[in-house]
Design a protein around this motif. Sequence first.
Motif, PDB file in Angstrom:
ATOM      1  N   ARG A  21     109.956 -47.615  28.091  1.00  0.00           N
ATOM      2  CA  ARG A  21     109.755 -46.646  27.006  1.00  0.00           C
ATOM      3  C   ARG A  21     108.344 -46.060  27.010  1.00  0.00           C
ATOM      4  O   ARG A  21     107.631 -46.109  26.028  1.00  0.00           O
ATOM      5  CB  ARG A  21     110.117 -47.270  25.668  1.00  0.00           C
ATOM      6  N   HIS A  22     107.992 -45.499  28.164  1.00  0.00           N
ATOM      7  CA  HIS A  22     106.721 -44.807  28.326  1.00  0.00           C
ATOM      8  C   HIS A  22     106.895 -43.365  27.848  1.00  0.00           C
ATOM      9  O   HIS A  22     107.967 -42.775  28.031  1.00  0.00           O
ATOM     10  CB  HIS A  22     106.293 -44.784  29.789  1.00  0.00           C
ATOM     11  N   PRO A  23     105.850 -42.749  27.300  1.00  0.00           N
ATOM     12  CA  PRO A  23     105.993 -41.379  26.808  1.00  0.00           C
ATOM     13  C   PRO A  23     106.279 -40.367  27.917  1.00  0.00           C
ATOM     14  O   PRO A  23     107.038 -39.414  27.706  1.00  0.00           O
ATOM     15  CB  PRO A  23     104.655 -41.091  26.124  1.00  0.00           C
ATOM     16  N   GLU A  24     105.729 -40.586  29.104  1.00  0.00           N
ATOM     17  CA  GLU A  24     105.960 -39.639  30.204  1.00  0.00           C
ATOM     18  C   GLU A  24     107.422 -39.665  30.656  1.00  0.00           C
ATOM     19  O   GLU A  24     107.991 -38.632  31.013  1.00  0.00           O
ATOM     20  CB  GLU A  24     105.051 -39.967  31.396  1.00  0.00           C
ATOM     21  N   PHE A  25     108.029 -40.842  30.622  1.00  0.00           N
ATOM     22  CA  PHE A  25     109.441 -40.983  30.983  1.00  0.00           C
ATOM     23  C   PHE A  25     110.309 -40.282  29.936  1.00  0.00           C
ATOM     24  O   PHE A  25     111.252 -39.563  30.277  1.00  0.00           O
ATOM     25  CB  PHE A  25     109.787 -42.471  31.097  1.00  0.00           C
ATOM     26  N   PHE A  26     109.961 -40.486  28.654  1.00  0.00           N
ATOM     27  CA  PHE A  26     110.671 -39.791  27.577  1.00  0.00           C
ATOM     28  C   PHE A  26     110.596 -38.278  27.759  1.00  0.00           C
ATOM     29  O   PHE A  26     111.598 -37.573  27.623  1.00  0.00           O
ATOM     30  CB  PHE A  26     110.084 -40.187  26.208  1.00  0.00           C
ATOM     31  N   LEU A  27     109.399 -37.768  28.070  1.00  0.00           N
ATOM     32  CA  LEU A  27     109.241 -36.317  28.219  1.00  0.00           C
ATOM     33  C   LEU A  27     110.038 -35.787  29.401  1.00  0.00           C
ATOM     34  O   LEU A  27     110.603 -34.684  29.324  1.00  0.00           O
ATOM     35  CB  LEU A  27     107.765 -35.950  28.353  1.00  0.00           C
ATOM     36  N   THR A  58     103.666 -28.102  31.648  1.00  0.00           N
ATOM     37  CA  THR A  58     102.592 -29.062  31.927  1.00  0.00           C
ATOM     38  C   THR A  58     102.792 -30.301  31.076  1.00  0.00           C
ATOM     39  O   THR A  58     103.094 -30.197  29.889  1.00  0.00           O
ATOM     40  CB  THR A  58     101.202 -28.452  31.624  1.00  0.00           C
ATOM     41  N   VAL A  59     102.619 -31.454  31.694  1.00  0.00           N
ATOM     42  CA  VAL A  59     102.601 -32.720  30.969  1.00  0.00           C
ATOM     43  C   VAL A  59     101.150 -33.164  30.889  1.00  0.00           C
ATOM     44  O   VAL A  59     100.478 -33.289  31.912  1.00  0.00           O
ATOM     45  CB  VAL A  59     103.455 -33.808  31.654  1.00  0.00           C
ATOM     46  N   TYR A  60     100.704 -33.354  29.663  1.00  0.00           N
ATOM     47  CA  TYR A  60      99.369 -33.902  29.402  1.00  0.00           C
ATOM     48  C   TYR A  60      99.560 -35.345  28.987  1.00  0.00           C
ATOM     49  O   TYR A  60     100.502 -35.665  28.260  1.00  0.00           O
ATOM     50  CB  TYR A  60      98.688 -33.132  28.264  1.00  0.00           C
ATOM     51  N   THR A  61      98.658 -36.207  29.429  1.00  0.00           N
ATOM     52  CA  THR A  61      98.834 -37.618  29.116  1.00  0.00           C
ATOM     53  C   THR A  61      97.495 -38.345  29.065  1.00  0.00           C
ATOM     54  O   THR A  61      96.541 -37.942  29.719  1.00  0.00           O
ATOM     55  CB  THR A  61      99.815 -38.262  30.119  1.00  0.00           C
ATOM     56  N   SER A  62      97.466 -39.391  28.262  1.00  0.00           N
ATOM     57  CA  SER A  62      96.225 -40.152  28.105  1.00  0.00           C
ATOM     58  C   SER A  62      95.904 -40.969  29.352  1.00  0.00           C
ATOM     59  O   SER A  62      94.733 -41.255  29.612  1.00  0.00           O
ATOM     60  CB  SER A  62      96.313 -41.068  26.888  1.00  0.00           C
ATOM     61  N   GLY A  63      96.908 -41.343  30.107  1.00  0.00           N
ATOM     62  CA  GLY A  63      96.709 -42.127  31.320  1.00  0.00           C
ATOM     63  C   GLY A  63      97.597 -41.613  32.434  1.00  0.00           C
ATOM     64  O   GLY A  63      98.720 -41.171  32.184  1.00  0.00           O
ATOM     65  N   GLU A  64      97.100 -41.664  33.635  1.00  0.00           N
ATOM     66  CA  GLU A  64      97.877 -41.223  34.797  1.00  0.00           C
ATOM     67  C   GLU A  64      99.238 -41.914  34.819  1.00  0.00           C
ATOM     68  O   GLU A  64      99.352 -43.100  34.524  1.00  0.00           O
ATOM     69  CB  GLU A  64      97.104 -41.544  36.075  1.00  0.00           C
ATOM     70  N   HIS A  65     100.265 -41.175  35.169  1.00  0.00           N
ATOM     71  CA  HIS A  65     101.631 -41.702  35.228  1.00  0.00           C
ATOM     72  C   HIS A  65     101.714 -42.957  36.102  1.00  0.00           C
ATOM     73  O   HIS A  65     101.116 -43.009  37.179  1.00  0.00           O
ATOM     74  CB  HIS A  65     102.582 -40.678  35.852  1.00  0.00           C
ATOM     75  N   CYS A  66     102.512 -43.908  35.668  1.00  0.00           N
ATOM     76  CA  CYS A  66     102.861 -45.046  36.513  1.00  0.00           C
ATOM     77  C   CYS A  66     103.888 -44.565  37.547  1.00  0.00           C
ATOM     78  O   CYS A  66     104.399 -43.446  37.450  1.00  0.00           O
ATOM     79  CB  CYS A  66     103.428 -46.182  35.650  1.00  0.00           C
ATOM     80  N   PRO A  67     104.233 -45.383  38.532  1.00  0.00           N
ATOM     81  CA  PRO A  67     105.209 -44.959  39.534  1.00  0.00           C
ATOM     82  C   PRO A  67     106.569 -44.553  38.937  1.00  0.00           C
ATOM     83  O   PRO A  67     107.171 -43.572  39.382  1.00  0.00           O
ATOM     84  CB  PRO A  67     105.334 -46.175  40.448  1.00  0.00           C
ATOM     85  N   MET A  68     107.042 -45.285  37.924  1.00  0.00           N
ATOM     86  CA  MET A  68     108.327 -44.949  37.295  1.00  0.00           C
ATOM     87  C   MET A  68     108.273 -43.549  36.684  1.00  0.00           C
ATOM     88  O   MET A  68     109.176 -42.732  36.885  1.00  0.00           O
ATOM     89  CB  MET A  68     108.671 -45.988  36.223  1.00  0.00           C
ATOM     90  N   CYS A  69     107.208 -43.276  35.956  1.00  0.00           N
ATOM     91  CA  CYS A  69     107.080 -41.989  35.273  1.00  0.00           C
ATOM     92  C   CYS A  69     106.814 -40.851  36.257  1.00  0.00           C
ATOM     93  O   CYS A  69     107.322 -39.745  36.078  1.00  0.00           O
ATOM     94  CB  CYS A  69     105.994 -42.075  34.210  1.00  0.00           C
ATOM     95  N   ALA A  70     106.030 -41.124  37.294  1.00  0.00           N
ATOM     96  CA  ALA A  70     105.781 -40.109  38.318  1.00  0.00           C
ATOM     97  C   ALA A  70     107.085 -39.736  39.021  1.00  0.00           C
ATOM     98  O   ALA A  70     107.338 -38.558  39.294  1.00  0.00           O
ATOM     99  CB  ALA A  70     104.748 -40.606  39.327  1.00  0.00           C
TER     100      ALA A  70
END
Length: 162
Positions: A54-60, A77-89
């Motif tokens: 349940r990461h925000p980048e995955f949700f987006l 564009t996706v803006y995020t507080s931290g670089e995406h993890c492999p799952m989210c990338a």
Amino acid sequence: MINDTDMIHLRRCVELASEALEAGDEPFGSVLVGADGTLLAEDRNRIAGGDSTRHPEFFLARWAAEHMAPEERAVATVYTSGEHCPMCAAAHGWVGLGRIVYVSSTEQLTAWLAELGVAPPPVRPLPIQEIAPGVTVEGPVAGLDAQVRELHMRLHDKSGMS
């Protein structure tokens, strides 16, 4: 090149990360912005309930797949507080989203957590472009990254790990 509009969205990501921390979760927040600058969706980390996906980048990425045409996703564009993890990338790449702008890098986060003696995650931390090489990526952002670092320090101070 990161501009004033980017900074507005990145500051919102840091606010969302702070909200996540205040809610007892890990401090991550992200927003999805259309090509015209319209804020389309936002979320914060929600893994405290036990679902580590349940990461925000995955949700987006999932939100974009359900609500946007492929050509709209490609210029968002996706803006995020931290670089995406492999799952989210991977989710970002599979859905065909455009640019990613992040405040703090995977390299920074890994160093901060090591400094605090936090065990490494179960998935190897890799830069976005190792997973989704065709995505335009910008970050980290000096100044704001110190704010994100402080959120992570607070998280691990609360858990007695520092």
